[in-house]
Design an enzyme around this catalytic site. Structure first.
Site, mmCIF file in Angstrom:
data_model
loop_
_atom_site.group_PDB
_atom_site.id
_atom_site.type_symbol
_atom_site.label_atom_id
_atom_site.label_comp_id
_atom_site.label_asym_id
_atom_site.label_seq_id
_atom_site.Cartn_x
_atom_site.Cartn_y
_atom_site.Cartn_z
ATOM 1 N N GLY A 95 5.691 0.375 -3.617
ATOM 2 C CA GLY A 95 5.520 -0.753 -4.543
ATOM 3 C C GLY A 95 4.918 -0.278 -5.844
ATOM 4 N N GLY A 97 2.338 0.640 -7.560
ATOM 5 C CA GLY A 97 0.962 1.017 -7.234
ATOM 6 C C GLY A 97 0.077 1.119 -8.451
ATOM 7 N N LYS A 114 2.210 0.610 -17.267
ATOM 8 C CA LYS A 114 2.096 1.621 -16.204
ATOM 9 C C LYS A 114 0.760 2.335 -16.369
ATOM 10 C CE LYS A 114 4.327 5.781 -14.351
ATOM 11 N NZ LYS A 114 5.537 6.609 -14.409
ATOM 12 N N ASP A 126 -5.312 5.698 -7.292
ATOM 13 C CA ASP A 126 -6.300 5.007 -8.134
ATOM 14 C C ASP A 126 -5.710 3.995 -9.115
ATOM 15 O OD1 ASP A 126 -5.056 6.682 -9.911
ATOM 16 O OD2 ASP A 126 -6.808 7.954 -10.281
ATOM 17 N N ARG A 177 6.263 0.150 -20.770
ATOM 18 C CA ARG A 177 7.678 0.446 -20.543
ATOM 19 C C ARG A 177 8.515 -0.817 -20.718
ATOM 20 N NH1 ARG A 177 8.148 4.171 -15.162
ATOM 21 N NH2 ARG A 177 7.670 2.241 -14.054
ATOM 22 N N ARG A 184 14.695 -1.194 -8.264
ATOM 23 C CA ARG A 184 15.078 0.123 -7.732
ATOM 24 C C ARG A 184 15.903 -0.033 -6.464
ATOM 25 N NH1 ARG A 184 10.350 3.026 -9.646
ATOM 26 N NH2 ARG A 184 9.410 1.630 -11.181
ATOM 27 N N ASP A 253 13.121 5.254 -4.360
ATOM 28 C CA ASP A 253 12.277 4.308 -5.114
ATOM 29 C C ASP A 253 12.234 4.683 -6.599
ATOM 30 O OD1 ASP A 253 10.798 6.514 -3.775
ATOM 31 O OD2 ASP A 253 9.127 5.826 -4.980
HETATM 32 P P1 AMP Z 1 6.343 8.195 -7.964
HETATM 33 O O1 AMP Z 1 7.194 9.004 -7.046
HETATM 34 O O2 AMP Z 1 5.404 8.981 -8.814
HETATM 35 O O3 AMP Z 1 7.188 7.289 -8.809
HETATM 36 O O4 AMP Z 1 5.372 7.258 -7.082
HETATM 37 C C1 AMP Z 1 5.569 6.943 -5.721
HETATM 38 C C2 AMP Z 1 4.710 5.758 -5.324
HETATM 39 O O5 AMP Z 1 3.337 6.041 -5.496
HETATM 40 C C3 AMP Z 1 4.958 4.504 -6.134
HETATM 41 O O6 AMP Z 1 4.863 3.413 -5.284
HETATM 42 C C4 AMP Z 1 3.852 4.519 -7.154
HETATM 43 O O7 AMP Z 1 3.531 3.235 -7.616
HETATM 44 C C5 AMP Z 1 2.727 5.123 -6.357
HETATM 45 N N1 AMP Z 1 1.740 5.821 -7.209
HETATM 46 C C6 AMP Z 1 1.909 7.007 -7.842
HETATM 47 N N2 AMP Z 1 0.785 7.346 -8.495
HETATM 48 C C7 AMP Z 1 -0.106 6.357 -8.287
HETATM 49 C C8 AMP Z 1 -1.452 6.120 -8.693
HETATM 50 N N3 AMP Z 1 -2.119 6.981 -9.452
HETATM 51 N N4 AMP Z 1 -2.038 4.980 -8.276
HETATM 52 C C9 AMP Z 1 -1.400 4.102 -7.494
HETATM 53 N N5 AMP Z 1 -0.143 4.272 -7.064
HETATM 54 C C10 AMP Z 1 0.501 5.379 -7.451
HETATM 55 MG MG MG Z 2 8.169 5.965 -8.714
#
Ligand code: AMP
Ligand code: MG
Length: 486
Positions: A95, A97, A114, A126, A177, A184, A253
């Site tokens: 989700g 995050g 973001k 975090d 963004r 997705r 995702d």
């Molecule tokens: P990504 O592959 O970097 O697009 O992220 C994979 C998942 O991790 C997604 O659900 C992001 O929202 C979550 N995510 C990545 N970095 C963070 C962060 N620093 N804090 C919270 N969620 C994160």
């Molecule tokens: Mg991602």
């Protein structure tokens, strides 16, 4: 009336159409405050496209809004839930995050922050993004747009001295963004794999309604949707491969239902041509190596097809919708490579010539962007360094060039050096260029970042004031390691 009393109108949003899908799709919540925000970068070009008043974009109100300290009028922020396959393995619920969808513009563009703090989907992380990765995403989004490669956009970056722990302690930033939709493949996987088939249908209907209306009239609208996404994804991948772009984290995702490049992390533009290059330092198996990207996209489309099965009348129809991927990709790539070589049409002879060239570039690890730009300039007679100097095996180069010239000679009217100049960029956002802008930004000097953005917005122009931007990467650049941490 004093000048300060004439307030420039702010960006006004409406709740996004996505929000109308209902509470199973998201959690409504406000961004976390960002202490002492400061401007890092803004895209005047995107602001213009969005009809944003440039005076307002420079205002403290805008700074607070895009930092997450104030809400834009009309916005209704939410974090959406999705799932996905990460590195080929089902990862379950993910989700937004660290992202919040604020709402949409009158023109139907969704605006998202973001790095705006924790959400129910942050898991162990975090909710923040670091300055380094935010600058990379900002610059590359606008660079891809200028290269006519489908992408989410980036309006601005706001920084803060708020410490954020990664491999070392860094500082926080928020990227704004913009895209028609941030949906997705993983959104579909989420509702499918959790058995929420009414929601899955509502999501598919939403996407069809807004983005693929022609599918409504098809015998099987959901198979038609899968076919359309297959087509867009195939075209996107052809563009990535032709320009030498590596995404680095092609998890489901991180795949846009609109065929946009989304979620820039450890991305890289090819330096010396190495088909097996892995840009993501964390990708130890090389799953997302440059030459694997088309096959991974196909794999991801199969995951999407699997997710859509409850809506599609039979597995065969889903398979039939995805099946054209290889041909669509092959044709799109052939057209791109032909254009890079200056040919209006992709013929088998042009394809064979392109294949022979790529094999030579791979053998010599020839710098990919420099090779193409030099070739374009040489053919156009606009100066520049000789292409031949790029090769150790000059006989091999001479032999290829002879074949190229012969092919042009067969049909000179089918060849255009001008097309080459408009297809082979003089500047792409190589890692070392981003690193230089980041290093200066860390010292609160944003001039280089803004200058670089200006050049990336005109990638097919020469930028004689900055010859190094079009030059070889410096030796230190080969030691840059870009991991998933952002
Ligand atoms: P990504 O592959 O970097 O697009 O992220 C994979 C998942 O991790 C997604 O659900 C992001 O929202 C979550 N995510 C990545 N970095 C963070 C962060 N620093 N804090 C919270 N969620 C994160
Ligand atoms: Mg991602």
């Amino acid at each position: 009336m004093t000048e300060s009393a004439i307030a420039a109108p702010p960006l006004r949003l409406a709740p996004s159409a996505f929000a109308r899908l209902g509470p199973r799709f998201f959690t409504a919540l406000a961004p976390a405050p960002l202490p002492a925000p400061y401007w890092v970068g803004r895209s005047a070009a995107l602001a213009r496209e969005m009809g944003i008043d440039p005076d307002w974009l420079g205002s403290d109100d805008a700074l607070q809004a895009f930092g997450g300290n104030a809400l834009l009028p009309g916005s209704a922020p939410l974090a959406s839930v999705y799932s996905g396959h990460q590195f080929g393995v089902w990862a379950g619920q993910l989700g937004d995050g660290r992202a919040l969808l604020l709402g949409e513009t009158p023109g139907g563009l969704e605006v998202q922050l973001k790095g705006s703090g924790l959400t129910p989907y942050s898991r162990m992380a975090d909710g923040r993004a670091v300055l380094r990765s935010s600058i990379r995403e900002f610059l590359v989004s606008e660079a891809m747009q200028a290269l006519s490669i489908p992408t989410t956009r980036a309006l601005c970056v706001v920084g803060s001295d708020l410490p954020v722990r990664r491999e070392t302690v860094e500082t926080a930033a928020v990227v704004t963004r913009v895209a028609p939709s941030f949906i997705r493949f993983g959104h579909f996987e989420h509702f499918s794999h959790s058995g929420q088939h009414a929601e899955l249908k509502a999501l598919a209907d939403h996407v069809i309604e807004r983005f693929y209306p022609a599918c409504r009239a098809a015998a099987d609208p959901y198979a038609a949707l899968l076919g359309q996404v297959t087509e867009r994804t195939a075209r996107l991948l052809a563009q990535w491969q032709a320009v030498g772009f590596m995404h680095g984290v092609m998890n489901t995702d991180n795949m846009s239902i609109l065929g946009l490049t989304i979620d820039y992390g450890p991305f890289q533009f090819m330096d010396g041509f190495d088909p097996g290059h892995v840009c993501n330092h964390s990708d130890s198996s090389g799953r997302y190596a440059f030459d694997q990207q088309p096959a991974v996209a196909h794999w991801n489309l199969c995951a999407l097809g699997q997710a859509l099965l409850p809506l599609i009348g039979g597995r065969e129809r889903a398979i039939a919708a995805i099946e054209p991927f290889a041909d669509l990709y092959g044709d799109a790539l052939a057209a791109r490579m032909a254009a890079k070589l200056g040919f209006a049409r992709a013929t088998p002879a042009v394809g064979a010539l392109a294949d022979a060239l790529l094999a030579l570039l791979a053998r010599e690890r020839t710098d990919y962007p420099i090779f193409w730009r030099r070739l374009a300039r040489q053919m156009a007679g606009t100066g520049g360094e000789p292409v031949r100097d790029l090769f150790v095996d000059r006989a091999a180069w001479d032999a290829w060039l002879l074949q190229y010239q012969e092919l042009i000679g067969h049909d000179p009217s089918g060849h255009s050096p001008d097309l080459m100049l408009k297809t082979n960029p003089a500047i792409v956002l190589r890692n070392h260029l981003a690193e230089q802008a980041i290093a200066r930004a860390k010292l609160k000097d944003f001039g280089l970042l803004q200058d670089l953005l200006g050049a990336l917005e005109r990638p097919f122009d020469e930028h004689p004031a900055h010859p190094d931007w079009a030059g070889f990467p410096p030796d230190w650049a080969s030691h840059i390691q870009i991991s998933c941490s952002s």
